[in-house]
Design a protein around this motif. Structure first.
Motif, mmCIF file in Angstrom:
data_model
loop_
_atom_site.group_PDB
_atom_site.id
_atom_site.type_symbol
_atom_site.label_atom_id
_atom_site.label_comp_id
_atom_site.label_asym_id
_atom_site.label_seq_id
_atom_site.Cartn_x
_atom_site.Cartn_y
_atom_site.Cartn_z
ATOM 1 N N MET A 175 0.789 -1.180 -0.073
ATOM 2 C CA MET A 175 -0.148 -0.110 0.156
ATOM 3 C C MET A 175 0.920 1.438 0.026
ATOM 4 S SD MET A 175 -3.292 -0.879 2.306
ATOM 5 C CE MET A 175 -2.289 -1.611 3.712
ATOM 6 N N PRO A 176 1.795 1.430 0.758
ATOM 7 C CA PRO A 176 2.488 2.612 0.741
ATOM 8 C C PRO A 176 3.045 2.962 -0.505
ATOM 9 C CG PRO A 176 3.237 1.357 2.967
ATOM 10 C CD PRO A 176 2.227 0.324 1.982
ATOM 11 N N LEU A 177 3.704 1.868 -1.288
ATOM 12 C CA LEU A 177 4.221 2.218 -2.483
ATOM 13 C C LEU A 177 3.146 2.523 -3.664
ATOM 14 C CD1 LEU A 177 7.081 -0.512 -2.909
ATOM 15 C CD2 LEU A 177 7.306 1.860 -2.346
ATOM 16 N N LEU A 178 1.911 2.082 -3.552
ATOM 17 C CA LEU A 178 0.911 2.511 -4.433
ATOM 18 C C LEU A 178 0.506 3.877 -4.091
ATOM 19 C CD1 LEU A 178 -1.815 -0.505 -4.639
ATOM 20 C CD2 LEU A 178 0.132 0.030 -6.170
ATOM 21 N N LEU A 179 0.595 4.401 -2.719
ATOM 22 C CA LEU A 179 0.223 5.573 -2.393
ATOM 23 C C LEU A 179 1.347 6.738 -2.761
ATOM 24 C CD1 LEU A 179 -1.258 4.859 1.096
ATOM 25 C CD2 LEU A 179 -2.411 5.641 -1.003
ATOM 26 N N ASP A 180 2.533 6.277 -2.550
ATOM 27 C CA ASP A 180 3.559 7.181 -2.951
ATOM 28 C C ASP A 180 4.816 6.280 -3.102
ATOM 29 O OD1 ASP A 180 5.625 9.138 -3.282
ATOM 30 O OD2 ASP A 180 5.179 9.922 -1.145
ATOM 31 N N LEU A 181 5.351 6.307 -4.291
ATOM 32 C CA LEU A 181 6.634 5.298 -4.504
ATOM 33 C C LEU A 181 7.813 6.025 -3.873
ATOM 34 C CD1 LEU A 181 6.511 4.567 -8.292
ATOM 35 C CD2 LEU A 181 6.256 3.014 -6.542
ATOM 36 N N ASN A 182 7.721 7.096 -3.691
ATOM 37 C CA ASN A 182 9.013 7.992 -3.004
ATOM 38 C C ASN A 182 8.993 7.641 -1.409
ATOM 39 O OD1 ASN A 182 10.246 9.585 -5.184
ATOM 40 N ND2 ASN A 182 8.080 10.488 -5.322
ATOM 41 N N SER A 183 7.819 6.954 -0.885
ATOM 42 C CA SER A 183 8.028 6.600 0.512
ATOM 43 C C SER A 183 9.006 5.647 0.666
ATOM 44 C CB SER A 183 6.659 5.982 0.905
ATOM 45 O OG SER A 183 6.537 4.866 0.035
ATOM 46 N N ALA A 184 9.593 4.787 -0.349
ATOM 47 C CA ALA A 184 10.699 3.943 -0.421
ATOM 48 C C ALA A 184 11.915 4.802 0.024
ATOM 49 C CB ALA A 184 11.184 3.082 -1.829
ATOM 50 N N HIS A 185 12.213 5.811 -0.015
ATOM 51 C CA HIS A 185 13.304 6.669 0.281
ATOM 52 C C HIS A 185 13.415 6.989 1.751
ATOM 53 C CE1 HIS A 185 14.246 8.442 -4.205
ATOM 54 N NE2 HIS A 185 14.849 7.550 -3.639
ATOM 55 N N GLU A 186 12.264 6.822 2.173
ATOM 56 C CA GLU A 186 12.147 7.263 3.840
ATOM 57 C C GLU A 186 13.406 6.337 4.638
ATOM 58 O OE1 GLU A 186 8.578 7.672 5.731
ATOM 59 O OE2 GLU A 186 7.602 8.622 3.910
ATOM 60 N N ALA A 187 13.360 4.987 4.025
ATOM 61 C CA ALA A 187 14.202 4.000 4.615
ATOM 62 C C ALA A 187 15.633 3.637 3.759
ATOM 63 C CB ALA A 187 13.548 2.819 5.342
ATOM 64 N N MET A 188 15.486 4.233 2.563
ATOM 65 C CA MET A 188 16.434 3.955 1.675
ATOM 66 C C MET A 188 16.733 5.156 0.925
ATOM 67 S SD MET A 188 15.704 0.106 -0.014
ATOM 68 C CE MET A 188 14.181 0.844 -1.055
ATOM 69 N N PRO A 189 17.251 6.403 1.377
ATOM 70 C CA PRO A 189 17.491 7.591 0.822
ATOM 71 C C PRO A 189 18.295 7.608 -0.481
ATOM 72 C CG PRO A 189 17.915 7.590 3.044
ATOM 73 C CD PRO A 189 17.795 6.265 2.862
ATOM 74 N N GLU A 190 19.166 6.430 -0.781
ATOM 75 C CA GLU A 190 19.919 6.501 -1.942
ATOM 76 C C GLU A 190 19.434 5.529 -3.091
ATOM 77 O OE1 GLU A 190 22.341 8.585 -1.805
ATOM 78 O OE2 GLU A 190 21.790 8.972 0.177
ATOM 79 N N ALA A 191 18.254 4.877 -2.701
ATOM 80 C CA ALA A 191 17.559 3.908 -3.814
ATOM 81 C C ALA A 191 17.298 4.269 -4.849
ATOM 82 C CB ALA A 191 16.488 3.324 -3.090
ATOM 83 N N LEU A 192 17.676 3.641 -6.040
ATOM 84 C CA LEU A 192 17.155 4.105 -7.579
ATOM 85 C C LEU A 192 15.663 3.832 -7.555
ATOM 86 C CD1 LEU A 192 20.208 3.202 -9.653
ATOM 87 C CD2 LEU A 192 19.579 5.613 -8.714
ATOM 88 N N LEU A 193 14.749 4.820 -7.926
ATOM 89 C CA LEU A 193 13.319 4.555 -8.181
ATOM 90 C C LEU A 193 13.189 4.237 -9.699
ATOM 91 C CD1 LEU A 193 11.525 6.633 -5.352
ATOM 92 C CD2 LEU A 193 12.628 4.249 -5.365
ATOM 93 N N PRO A 194 11.927 3.632 -9.975
ATOM 94 C CA PRO A 194 11.490 3.479 -11.502
ATOM 95 C C PRO A 194 11.213 4.999 -12.041
ATOM 96 C CG PRO A 194 9.956 2.285 -9.752
ATOM 97 C CD PRO A 194 10.672 3.217 -8.785
ATOM 98 N N GLU A 195 11.297 5.022 -13.217
ATOM 99 C CA GLU A 195 10.828 6.060 -14.086
ATOM 100 C C GLU A 195 9.634 7.030 -13.821
ATOM 101 O OE1 GLU A 195 11.516 5.247 -18.302
ATOM 102 O OE2 GLU A 195 13.706 4.438 -18.004
ATOM 103 N N LEU A 196 8.807 5.730 -13.514
ATOM 104 C CA LEU A 196 7.403 6.158 -12.963
ATOM 105 C C LEU A 196 7.513 6.984 -11.799
ATOM 106 C CD1 LEU A 196 4.255 4.988 -13.289
ATOM 107 C CD2 LEU A 196 4.704 3.383 -11.829
ATOM 108 N N ASP A 197 7.109 8.208 -12.049
ATOM 109 C CA ASP A 197 7.090 9.109 -10.973
ATOM 110 C C ASP A 197 6.291 8.650 -9.795
ATOM 111 O OD1 ASP A 197 8.741 11.063 -12.387
ATOM 112 O OD2 ASP A 197 7.436 12.169 -13.352
ATOM 113 N N SER A 198 5.109 8.257 -10.200
ATOM 114 C CA SER A 198 4.279 8.071 -8.922
ATOM 115 C C SER A 198 3.048 7.187 -9.602
ATOM 116 C CB SER A 198 3.227 9.357 -8.256
ATOM 117 O OG SER A 198 2.476 9.817 -9.474
ATOM 118 N N TYR A 199 2.496 6.251 -8.999
ATOM 119 C CA TYR A 199 1.448 5.147 -9.513
ATOM 120 C C TYR A 199 0.334 6.016 -9.642
ATOM 121 C CZ TYR A 199 -1.045 0.995 -10.169
ATOM 122 O OH TYR A 199 -1.714 -0.156 -10.990
ATOM 123 N N PRO A 200 -0.244 6.012 -10.744
ATOM 124 C CA PRO A 200 -1.465 6.776 -10.940
ATOM 125 C C PRO A 200 -2.664 6.059 -10.403
ATOM 126 C CG PRO A 200 -0.559 5.979 -13.232
ATOM 127 C CD PRO A 200 0.130 5.194 -12.096
ATOM 128 N N GLY A 201 -3.285 7.288 -9.466
ATOM 129 C CA GLY A 201 -4.616 6.929 -8.758
ATOM 130 C C GLY A 201 -4.332 5.824 -7.811
#
Length: 566
Positions: free
Chosen positions: A229-255
């Motif tokens: 659920m947190p990733l559906l809500l905000d992919l950038n929430s992954a950075h809270e515990a992994m600040p240096e993680a590379l994320l997908p090209e997808l900016d955010s999951y739509p809706g």
């Protein structure tokens, strides 16, 4: 001298399998749902039935419950009306004609090799010999032409017998007799095995429901198709515990917020239909939580949720939370209406990864020693939460964990200083719920989302899912589908959003598992495009991730705290 306050202990078992069906054809692509029913779900409920003063929490993923229901319908349909079964392995068990084609035979043989060598296969010398022959056949493929039908019949029968739960092996006269037979299994024998399987599939949900009615068990739920659920809500929430993680090209999951609401609503509907009441608690998929997730769960009406101990540890390092400490309490995040319990990662991981190597009595004694130390050295009313995968650990234990689980429930239920309880009972009994100003988003695996995002292959999966979701939104907004087509597409999208596909992407996982889940993910996405009346992207025809690793426990479980390498 006043009586010492008992240490409250919650054992929470999470039961979850992803959607293994091709929803367009109805075919089950992998057999793990029915195999875990006959081995793990029936054993777990039998252990609780055997110790009436024991208590536990059992969490079911709704998409698992639906598959159990569908298997029960199909197997009973076969037994009563000879209606075909859509799981190829289970169908082969009752097929009077063994396939003549060598490739089809090898497919069945390889399917019957997927089991724990030490605990399931080598335990039975007759089956061990068949598997040794199967190993040889893998390297002498042409010899399959000389393998007779009896070999295939025996390996199919044996495979399903070794997957039977220990409580069935000890109590069911048919299973005992068939295990003793050893070879020469007939079609009648194989149909008898399916009759046993049908009884377990038909009765298992009712058995859990009966214990919940007695108050011995608390049943809880996860979001419908087990999304993070947190990733559906905000992919950038992954950075809270992994600040240096590379994320997908997808900016955010739509809706994403709408999808989370859909999964929660559909999950509770499924739970209520099968169990008859609304659950008070929600184990969020993989213990995935964030500030926003907790607010949504509280607003949805849940009293409690839970996550990994590493999530709390990360959160308590924040300056806003410096006055708080201690994992053995529930916490309530500011501006939310839900209590969050946190897994004791150390104790949970001992059961998941270590005690399978111990003698059962020593293992239970060691766990109780740890619990007594907590009771002696921590002040106040404490709640220890042991939260575990309920199905994948036991094949690593002797006899499917029978001796360990029997001793565990018996000794804990009779311990003078430990009270087996449930999360809801803890809240009803007014345990202290500590305040939390802010939470670091994460999961029960390492306290991060690294198992589902941040790796090149996992990120590629998210980008593919994002492409499909944008197409879904475009088609739905055009209002060109019927209500039924919209419902089918929503369901197919939900399956694509499940956590398991991303779990297995990555070369550190075993090759066969990665291949199976990667193929199914691409099939799921292609089916979604088909339902939307759109052409699937060409990339869905191509493999994008492969595995070559050998993680602990085959990769089906991961510890709460990352283990040192080497």
């Amino acid at each position: 001298m006043p009586d010492k306050i008992k240490l409250k202990l919650v054992l929470c078992w999470h039961m979850h399998q992803p959607e293994y069906r091709d929803l367009q054809t109805g075919e089950f692509k992998l057999p793990w749902t029915y195999l875990h029913v006959i081995k793990d779900y029936v054993d777990m409920v039998a252990h609780l039935e055997a110790v009436p003063n024991a208590k536990a929490v059992v969490n079911f993923a709704p998409i698992l419950l639906e598959q159990i229901e569908e298997y029960a319908r199909q197997v009973n349909g076969y037994l009563h009306d000879r209606i075909s079964i859509t799981d190829p392995l289970l169908a082969a068990l009752v097929d009077p004609s063994i396939p003549a084609d060598p490739e089809e035979r090898m497919k069945l043989v390889k399917a019957c090799m997927r089991a724990n060598r030490d605990r399931q296969i080598n335990r039975y010398p007759s089956f061990q010999r068949l598997i040794e022959m199967a190993d040889w056949l893998e390297h002498h493929y042409d010899s399959l032409n000389y393998v007779n039908s009896q070999f295939i019949s025996d390996i199919l029968a044996w495979y399903h017998l070794i997957w039977m739960g220990e409580t069935l092996k000890l109590t069911d006269s048919r299973v005992k007799r068939l295990l003793e037979k050893g070879s020469g299994y007939t079609l009648h024998d194989r149909i008898e095995i399916v009759e046993v399987i049908a009884e377990q599939l038909t009765g298992v949900i009712c058995r859990y429901k009966a214990l919940a009615r007695k108050g011995q068990l608390e049943l809880s739920v996860s979001p419908y198709a087990h999304p993070i659920m947190p990733l559906l809500l905000d992919l950038n929430s992954a950075h809270e515990a992994m600040p240096e993680a590379l994320l997908p090209e997808l900016d955010s999951y739509p809706g994403g917020a709408d999808r989370v609401a859909w999964h929660l609503e559909k999950g509770v509907q499924t739970f209520k239909r099968l169990f008859g009441f609304k659950p008070k608690g929600c184990w969020p998929s993989e213990g995935g939580v964030s500030d926003q997730t907790l607010k949504i769960l509280g607003d949805f009406g849940f009293d409690w949720t839970a996550s990994g101990g590493s999530v709390l540890a990360n959160s308590l390092h924040l300056p806003e939370n410096t006055k708080q400490a201690g994992i053995h309490h529930p916490f309530k995040l500011a501006k939310t209406d839900i209590a969050c319990f946190f897994r004791d990662d150390g104790l949970s991981d001992l059961i998941g990864f270590e005690y399978s190597k111990w003698h059962a009595d020593d293992a239970v004694g060691d766990l109780i020693h740890h619990l007594e130390n907590i009771a002696d050295h921590e002040r106040g009313d404490k709640v220890v939460s042991i939260i575990m995968d309920g199905e994948n650990a036991w094949e690593y234990y002797p006899d499917n964990g029978y001796h360990f689980l029997s001793a565990l429930y018996q000794r804990l239920a009779s311990h003078s200083g430990i009270e087996l309880t449930t999360f809801s009972e803890c809240l009803q009994n007014k345990v202290e719920v500590k305040p939390l100003a802010k939470m670091v988003a994460g999961s029960w695996v390492y306290g991060t989302f690294s198992t589902w995002i941040g790796d090149t292959d996992k990120n590629r999966g998210w980008d593919m899912l994002g492409d499909a979701k944008r197409t879904f939104d475009k088609v739905i907004s055009a209002d060109s589908l019927t209500d039924k087509q919209v419902q089918q597409a929503e369901l197919q999208l939900a399956v694509c959003e499940g956590s398991d596909w991303f779990w297995w992407f990555g070369d550190y996982n075993p090759g066969e598992a990665v291949s199976n889940f990667e193929k199914q993910f691409r099939l799921n996405l292609a089916n979604l495009y088909r339902l939307l009346g759109e052409e699937a992207p060409a990339y869905l025809a191509m493999t994008f991730t492969q595995g070559s690793g050998a993680p602990a426990m085959g990769g089906a479980m991961r510890p709460g705290v990352e283990l040192p390498s080497g």
